[in-house]
Design an enzyme around this catalytic site. Structure first.
Site, short mmCIF file in Angstrom:
data_model
loop_
_atom_site.label_atom_id
_atom_site.label_comp_id
_atom_site.label_asym_id
_atom_site.label_seq_id
_atom_site.Cartn_x
_atom_site.Cartn_y
_atom_site.Cartn_z
N HIS A 116 0.81 -1.22 0.00
CA HIS A 116 0.00 0.00 0.00
C HIS A 116 0.85 1.27 0.00
CE1 HIS A 116 -4.02 -1.85 1.58
NE2 HIS A 116 -3.82 -2.04 0.29
N PHE A 143 2.40 1.10 4.04
CA PHE A 143 1.80 0.47 5.21
C PHE A 143 1.21 -0.88 4.81
CE2 PHE A 143 1.59 5.05 5.42
CZ PHE A 143 2.12 5.33 6.68
N HIS A 144 0.80 -1.63 5.81
CA HIS A 144 0.03 -2.86 5.60
C HIS A 144 0.74 -3.90 4.74
CE1 HIS A 144 -3.19 0.52 5.59
NE2 HIS A 144 -2.81 0.27 6.83
N PRO A 145 1.97 -4.28 5.07
CA PRO A 145 2.65 -5.31 4.28
C PRO A 145 1.90 -6.64 4.35
CG PRO A 145 3.86 -4.85 6.32
CD PRO A 145 2.79 -3.80 6.20
N PRO A 203 -5.87 -3.56 6.65
CA PRO A 203 -6.07 -5.01 6.74
C PRO A 203 -6.43 -5.58 8.11
CG PRO A 203 -3.74 -4.54 6.82
CD PRO A 203 -4.44 -3.20 6.68
#
Length: 640
Positions: free
Chosen positions: A414, A570-572, A615
């Site tokens: 993201h 962000f949000h790997p 997520p």
């Protein structure tokens, strides 16, 4: 290891650079000499890598001026010194990065000052809070309490307490299973949350929040290292998995059970624990209403964001630990729930071994970070929830999960950016929700606009300005609106083992995603213009400030590389992606490793990329589903 210290010459260089980077403003005083001691102290409290990187860049700036002026930078007269630094600000990408590193430390040392906050009417301190004693705290062992090598037994051992690990632990404990949680980070409580960004990064983040990618640009991807994981330091935004994403999972990954109907009960269970509700407009504040005004005039869909913070009173520091526990991050919700159902938590302990017996996972082992003593937990089921960057490294270390060739690959993150604008009204960012509002008109395009504000000192660190324009901007902080966006990426990265146990994260922003990023900046700029913003500051090197549609259109004609845009991420997700086939996925549909029975992955790494929304709910729903599956297996085993 010797404490980090600057030499007398280095102190002088910092002062001389600070003089021209932060001159006297109309309200604020100039940078002063003793601030170099503050930088030294802060770097000593952070990682040795960061201190050495700062020192290296400081000397690079100091000595490279000899090529032009035959004198070191600190010896130039102020006008030439500033001109030289400005040449780096407008120079090559490596030059800009070096200057941002040095100037960032100088800025945060200067602006992290309660006197400056007070001068412009901004809150610096957060109200003191007390911790409420809880019975379940008796089942929390801090790392320094592990004074001898210890062995425990459980039915399930869960490594990690973030959005996946805490959920699976709580659900299994509630079902009556014996659960032990192990967390590398320490257990922290709200009385420790000062709201001061640098201090909280040292306390709650991994690597001071500076985990970053390498590729055709560099993006910081902040992740947590504390009980609660990244949920402790996120903004509390809670979306269900989009229907289009579930459809793609079914079509591309063979995950035929992932229909909206099948997932409904899992979403509901997670949302009930998190107490998800829309942000209250009185705490969204002017920053959100400005965007609402512009979006409404343009006919865009918009509204308050759903969040897991039902009692939020707008402290403005969600990403630095909620000082009131209003945000129901897993350290406030799922971890206590697990402990109330007799689970056990060992904090401050780094797992380094997965125990395998006859091809099956039978436990884990790790070391206390404080005492160096070893903890071993024997269990029938092992759940890895170390996060998207560290779970694949753990599997690689043990030569597990390699059959498909996908381990560590398929990383989505993201990519995100932020656009600031000067407005007529006070935005009151320090007493409102940083991420409380959205424009979801372009969700189907893979572009989501979400609020993004930061405290004064961190705002200064992230803006590229130096000199008088910096002081002018910061003195107008109360009128600085800030909003962000993220894109559903099609680019994919790779996680490999790096130096000193750190992940090496390679990620290249492709042409399609760069187009989405520029589209996000364009949309947000138009929203600001429609809202009546006075000046818009696009986060693109080479673009001019925007005062009108004409200015925006002129900027859009310029050629832009990924490295020209100020990006974070962000949000790997995705590095141990689940699927229906061991030849093309790392884990099965419930997160179980194809090649090791009873070893489950239950974090963002198992989520197929890319999601398109924040997520936390997705990871929690998948973890709840996996917990039910594990619980049924344990019941079967107990009957054999």
């Amino acid at each position: 290891m010797a404490a980090f210290r600057f030499s007398a010459r280095e102190h002088e260089i910092i002062y001389r650079l600070g003089q021209v980077m932060i001159p006297a403003g109309k309200i604020f005083p100039p940078f002063y000499r003793d601030l170099s001691l503050k930088i030294e102290r802060k770097l000593a409290e952070s990682s040795p890598t960061l201190g050495q990187a700062f020192r290296g860049m400081l000397w690079t700036l100091e000595e490279s001026s000899r090529l032009r002026y035959l004198r070191p930078c600190s010896k130039l007269v102020p006008a030439k010194r500033l001109a030289y630094l400005m040449s780096w600000a407008h120079g090559s990408y490596p030059q800009r990065l070096a200057l941002r590193l040095v100037s960032g430390a100088i800025k945060i040392a200067y602006y992290d000052d309660p006197g400056l906050f007070e001068q412009i009417g901004v809150d610096y301190y957060k109200p003191p809070v007390k911790d409420e004693p809880a019975r379940w705290m008796q089942q929390v062992m801090p790392g320094d309490a592990l004074t001898e090598d210890t062995e425990l037994e459980a039915e399930v051992v869960v490594v990690g307490t973030g959005a996946g690990g805490a959920v699976v632990a709580a659900e299994l404990a509630a079902a009556g299973n014996a659960v032990v949680m192990i967390e590398e980070g320490d257990y922290t409580s709200r009385s420790q949350y000062s709201g001061r960004p640098f201090d909280m990064q040292a306390l709650l983040y991994r690597n001071m929040g500076l985990t970053a990618t390498v590729g055709n640009t560099s993006m910081v991807v902040p992740v947590g290292c504390t009980v609660g994981g990244t949920t402790t330091i996120n903004s509390g935004t809670c979306f269900r998995t989009p229907r289009r994403t579930l459809r793609r999972w079914r079509e591309q990954y063979g995950l035929t059970d992932f229909t909206p109907k099948a997932m409904e009960s899992y979403f509901q269970r997670v949302e009930a624990v998190y107490q998800v509700t829309d942000a209250e407009m009185k705490y969204v504040g002017p920053n959100g209403t400005i965007i609402a005004r512009g979006a409404e005039r343009l006919g865009y869909s918009h509204g308050p964001l759903p969040r897991c913070a039902p009692d939020c009173d707008g402290q403005g520091v969600c990403c630095f630990g909620c000082p009131t526990d209003a945000k129901r991050s897993t350290n406030v919700s799922y971890v206590p729930r697990a402990l109330e159902n007799n689970a056990y938590l060992v904090a401050g302990t780094c797992v380094d071994r997965i125990l395998i017996d006859q091809g099956r996972a039978v436990g884990v082992s790790g070391l206390s970070k404080k005492t160096g003593k070893r903890l071993t937990v024997k269990a029938s089921v092992v759940v890895l929830a170390c996060g998207t960057f560290y779970t694949p490294l753990m599997l690689m270390k043990h030569k597990l999960g390699a059959r498909s060739g996908q381990l560590g690959k398929n990383l989505s993150i993201h990519p995100a950016s932020n656009v600031g604008a000067l407005v007529d009204e006070s935005v009151e960012a320090w007493k409102t929700i940083p991420q409380g509002y959205m424009v979801d008109e372009f969700d189907e395009e893979g572009i989501m606009l979400e609020g993004a504000t930061l405290p004064l000192d961190f705002t200064a660190m992230f803006v590229p300005d130096i000199g008088r324009s910096l002081q002018e901007l910061m003195e107008n902080y109360t009128h600085l609106a800030s909003f962000g966006f993220m894109i559903e990426d099609t680019s994919r990265g790779v996680v490999r083992p790096g130096a000193a146990g750190m992940p090496l994260i390679s990620y290249f922003v492709n042409k399609q995603d760069l187009g989405k990023i520029l589209r996000g900046i364009e949309i947000l700029s138009r929203v600001y213009l429609a809202a009546g913003a006075r000046k818009i500051m696009p986060p693109v090197f080479g673009w001019d400030p925007i005062f009108s549609e004409t200015d925006l259109e002129a900027n859009l004609t310029r050629k832009v590389h990924a490295r020209d845009v100020d990006l974070s991420a962000f949000h790997p997700l995705g590095t141990c992606s689940m699927g229906d086939n061991p030849d093309r996925s790392v884990t099965g549909p419930y997160g179980e490793m194809w090649d090791v029975p009873n070893l489950f992955v239950c974090d963002g790494s198992a989520v197929p990329p890319a999601l398109g929304v924040n997520p936390q709910i997705t990871i929690g729903a998948l973890a709840t589903r996996t917990a039910d599956y594990i619980s049924d297996r344990l019941k079967t085993l107990s009957q054999i």
